[in-house]
Design an enzyme around this catalytic site. Structure first.
Site, PDB file in Angstrom:
ATOM      1  N   TYR A 123      56.927  44.991  -9.098  1.00 42.42           N
ATOM      2  CA  TYR A 123      57.348  43.649  -9.478  1.00 42.42           C
ATOM      3  C   TYR A 123      56.196  42.803 -10.025  1.00 42.42           C
ATOM      4  CZ  TYR A 123      61.691  44.684  -6.955  1.00 42.42           C
ATOM      5  OH  TYR A 123      62.864  45.234  -6.524  1.00 42.42           O
ATOM      6  N   LYS A 170      55.116  55.633   1.106  1.00 42.18           N
ATOM      7  CA  LYS A 170      55.499  56.932   0.554  1.00 42.18           C
ATOM      8  C   LYS A 170      54.217  57.650   0.154  1.00 42.18           C
ATOM      9  CE  LYS A 170      58.745  59.792  -0.565  1.00 42.18           C
ATOM     10  NZ  LYS A 170      59.585  60.450   0.455  1.00 42.18           N
ATOM     11  N   ASP A 227      62.081  44.835  -0.924  1.00 41.06           N
ATOM     12  CA  ASP A 227      63.270  44.227  -1.533  1.00 41.06           C
ATOM     13  C   ASP A 227      64.515  44.985  -1.076  1.00 41.06           C
ATOM     14  OD1 ASP A 227      64.828  42.635  -3.107  1.00 41.06           O
ATOM     15  OD2 ASP A 227      64.251  43.555  -5.011  1.00 41.06           O
ATOM     16  N   ASP A 231      67.399  43.845   2.272  1.00 33.49           N
ATOM     17  CA  ASP A 231      68.850  43.686   2.117  1.00 33.49           C
ATOM     18  C   ASP A 231      69.606  44.668   3.005  1.00 33.49           C
ATOM     19  OD1 ASP A 231      68.393  41.687   0.306  1.00 33.49           O
ATOM     20  OD2 ASP A 231      69.730  42.468  -1.237  1.00 33.49           O
TER      21      ASP A 231
END
Ligand code: NAI
Length: 331
Positions: A123, A170, A227, A231
């Protein structure tokens, strides 16, 4: 009175903001609201979605409460939220996720906090056309930002009496970027021997959140992972209409509900204000007004437990007005 910049936003934003202001006033919050615009409202008034005047007001007063803003897609504008986070260096996104009474979900024992790095990763917005039809996006990771966000998570864990910090990564597939993030986390963890430190790959975290979310306490991760995971975690406790959010930096803090502007129900008086109300309660905590914050949180729980006047997204047949009345009555 503490000055707070208030951005109503678009769609259902002004509706949930008005409800939130009523509830804060009834709870005894001492806030002097300073209105600013962003989103479509700002496009109409200033020709751009995030005017400098709005950023200047936040820089001046340092704390803001924001409703959801619609970002015009495909018109060359960067996301308002991404710009706010970058321009104000709001490096930590904090989302507390707690089971609530009266909400029918598979697990009733969730109590975790998702801490997301807000300024880097994919981002960072560094993308370009290599040749027509091929785009390269850069995933930026710096040691400084990695250490900063992990330290934030550990400090939060300490201040809130939490027991464990899980670093999500990761690193097996991304040994340089996530390897560095993980190494930074391990260094920071050495300064907090009284908190348990755990590191897990993102896919494993996704699986375990679905199977046994109560095993998690504070989760910290880079931007894109955060992100998605935040959610997912909101879904565990009943969805975006219930969960508060904060974006915190060294100098400024911006509190906002995590849902969008809900154009499908905008202007119909059907919006659920709870996510913004709880974000405002987080804001009150931040500015040191603990008592009204506590009263609001208790009222949200009592209102959900009683189940009267709830909006449709919560399974009720009420509207923004009825739920606001219940929230005020239960303060
Ligand atoms: P959304 O969150 O606005 O809506 C998704 C679904 O949830 C819709 O069915 C909506 O009616 C419902 N919903 C959301 N909030 C609700 C509430 N408080 N009460 C009752 N129902 C609620 O997500 P969507 O449709 O993807 O995005 C709409 C717009 O919002 C887009 O322009 C997007 O860019 C913007 N957006 C802004 C955000 C922000 O400013 N923080 C965050 C996410 C999206």
């Amino acid at each position: 009175m503490t000055p707070v910049v208030m951005i109503p936003g678009d769609g259902i934003g002004p509706e949930v903001m008005a409800a939130t202001r009523h509830i804060l006033a009834a709870a005894g919050a001492r806030v002097h609201w300073i209105e600013a615009v962003a989103g479509l409202a700002a496009m109409e008034q200033h020709g751009e979605p995030l005017p400098d005047a709005t950023l200047d007001l936040i820089r001046k007063h340092r704390v803001a409460l924001k409703g959801p803003c619609t970002t015009p897609i495909g018109k060359g504008f960067r996301s308002i939220n991404v710009r706010l986070r970058k321009d104000l260096q709001l490096y930590a996104s904090v989302r507390p996720v707690q089971s609530l009474p009266g909400i029918k979900v598979p697990y009733q024992n969730v109590s975790l906090i998702v801490v997301r790095e807000n300024t880097e990763g994919l981002y960072a917005g560094l993308e370009h056309y290599v040749v027509p039809g091929v785009v390269e996006s850069l995933r930026l990771v710096t040691r400084e930002a990695a250490e900063r966000i992990v330290r934030y998570a550990f400090e939060l864990g300490r201040n809130q009496g939490r027991r464990k910090i899980t670093v999500v990564h990761k690193a097996d597939v991304l040994p340089m970027s996530d390897g560095m993030f993980l190494a930074a986390a391990q260094r920071v963890a050495d300064d907090y021997p009284f908190l348990e430190f755990e590191e897990l790959p993102i896919d494993r975290v996704a699986l375990e959140l679905a199977l046994e979310p109560a095993r998690f306490d504070v989760l910290v991760m880079e931007n894109l992972f955060g992100d998605v995971m935040s959610d997912l975690c909101a879904g565990l406790v009943g969805g975006l209409g219930l969960v508060p959010g904060a974006n915190i930096g060294a100098r400024y803090a911006l509190f906002e509900a995590v849902h969008g502007s809900a154009p499908d129900i905008a202007g119909k008086g059907l919006a659920n204000p709870i996510a913004l109300v709880r974000s405002a309660a987080m804001m009150l905590e931040y500015i040191g007004q603990r008592e009204p914050a506590r009263r609001i949180e208790a009222s949200v729980r009592a209102t959900l437990q009683a189940g009267q006047g709830l909006t449709r997204d919560l399974g009720g047949d009420g509207n923004t007005t009825t739920i606001t009345e219940r929230l005020i009555a239960n303060l």
